[in-house]
Enzyme design. Structure first.
Site, PDB file in Angstrom:
ATOM      1  CD  GLU A  41      -0.566  98.629 -20.025  1.00  0.00           C
ATOM      2  OE1 GLU A  41      -1.239  97.731 -19.491  1.00  0.00           O
ATOM      3  OE2 GLU A  41      -0.947  99.281 -21.015  1.00  0.00           O
ATOM      4  CG  ASP A  79       0.941 101.550 -22.193  1.00  0.00           C
ATOM      5  OD1 ASP A  79       1.208 100.355 -22.036  1.00  0.00           O
ATOM      6  OD2 ASP A  79      -0.064 102.100 -21.712  1.00  0.00           O
ATOM      7  CD  GLU A  83      -1.125 102.329 -26.057  1.00  0.00           C
ATOM      8  OE1 GLU A  83      -1.913 101.398 -25.858  1.00  0.00           O
ATOM      9  OE2 GLU A  83      -1.343 103.503 -25.687  1.00  0.00           O
TER      10      GLU A  83
END
Length: 283
Positions: free
Chosen positions: A102, A104, A106
């Site tokens: 993953e 990210d 955010e």
């Protein structure tokens, strides 16, 4: 001279049709879940909005295709005003499970007047805990800003507008997200337990609905063909496949770290009492 009602209707229909074909990316590229709304602005750009309420939850969209390396970019306008407790994201993921990869970006909402925090992270084969967090140096709800992830076989690079803020380097002996195809995702959700001041400030539902808008999505990326066949890549892949930061770009990373970094996992001795991850002492 006044236009006849039928002519007006036809003109409006033509304008709407032109707008609908000018920049349609949401339903062509993604599947949606929860509170998602699509519209068009005056320039014919499709705008996807994710909406969060206490009663119905948030919204999300995820790409229909998976990719193995690429440059992924989107323009976002975040939740205005008191966004504490909300989490907005733009990320890549190979799927759920203990061994997933993953990458990210955010955005952790904050109380009115406080900076929104951008959390960047890289997971490889289920190994995460590699966060760099930055206070955004502008109001991300006042206008659209461009957020970009460049993912290749050498590094993962994070970019905000024209500024590079982080590069995660690949080392041959350390985990790196280089084997599993990943899809692109965007979400808006209630992160009260974690997002703002480590959960001290929850969502104030009196300010709902909370809305995040996305536009201008692009994926300049390779698609795996399966069965060990070569990747299917767009022309000119080298513009991002071999991309590494030059000296000027490394200087913007240093600027972001010096002036706006809120958290660096490589400084968190409490989290790593047995010693920091190996990449922390390299480069």
């Amino acid at each position: 001279m006044a236009m006849a009602p039928r002519a007006v209707s036809l003109s409006v229909a033509v304008v709407v049709a032109l707008l609908a074909t000018a920049d349609s990316w949401l339903y062509e590229e993604f599947t949606t879940d929860g509170n998602v709304r699509a519209d068009y602005n005056a320039q014919g750009q499709q705008v996807a909005s994710l909406i969060l309420t206490q009663q119905s939850g948030g919204g999300a969209f995820g790409s229909r295709r998976k990719y193995l390396y690429g440059e992924f970019s989107i323009q976002m306008k975040l939740v205005p005003g008191n966004s504490a407790g909300t989490v907005t994201s733009f990320y890549l993921s190979s799927g759920d499970g203990p061994g997933h990869d993953e990458i990210d970006m955010e955005f952790m909402g904050n109380s009115t007047g406080q900076p929104v925090v951008l959390n960047t992270n890289v997971w490889a084969n289920g190994d995460g805990k590699k966060e760099h967090q930055f206070d955004l140096w502008f109001d991300p709800a006042a206008d659209y800003h461009t957020y970009t992830i460049i993912w290749n076989h050498k590094n993962v690079i994070f970019k905000v507008d024209d500024l590079f803020i982080r590069s995660f380097t690949r080392y041959a002996d350390l985990p790196y997200p280089g084997a599993k195809p990943m899809s692109v995702h965007a979400t808006l959700w209630d992160g009260s337990y974690w997002a703002t001041q480590k959960g001290k400030v929850p969502v104030d539902w009196s300010g709902a609905p909370f809305v995040v808008s996305y536009r201008g999505y692009s994926a300049d990326a390779c698609v795996p063909n399966g069965d060990g066949r070569p990747l299917s890549c767009p022309a000119g892949t080298g513009r991002w496949m071999d991309r590494q930061l030059d000296d000027a770009e490394r200087a913007t990373v240093a600027w972001a770290r010096r002036d706006y970094m809120r958290y660096n996992y490589c400084d968190d001795g409490w989290r790593f009492p047995q010693g920091f991850p190996a990449e922390c002492s390299r480069g």
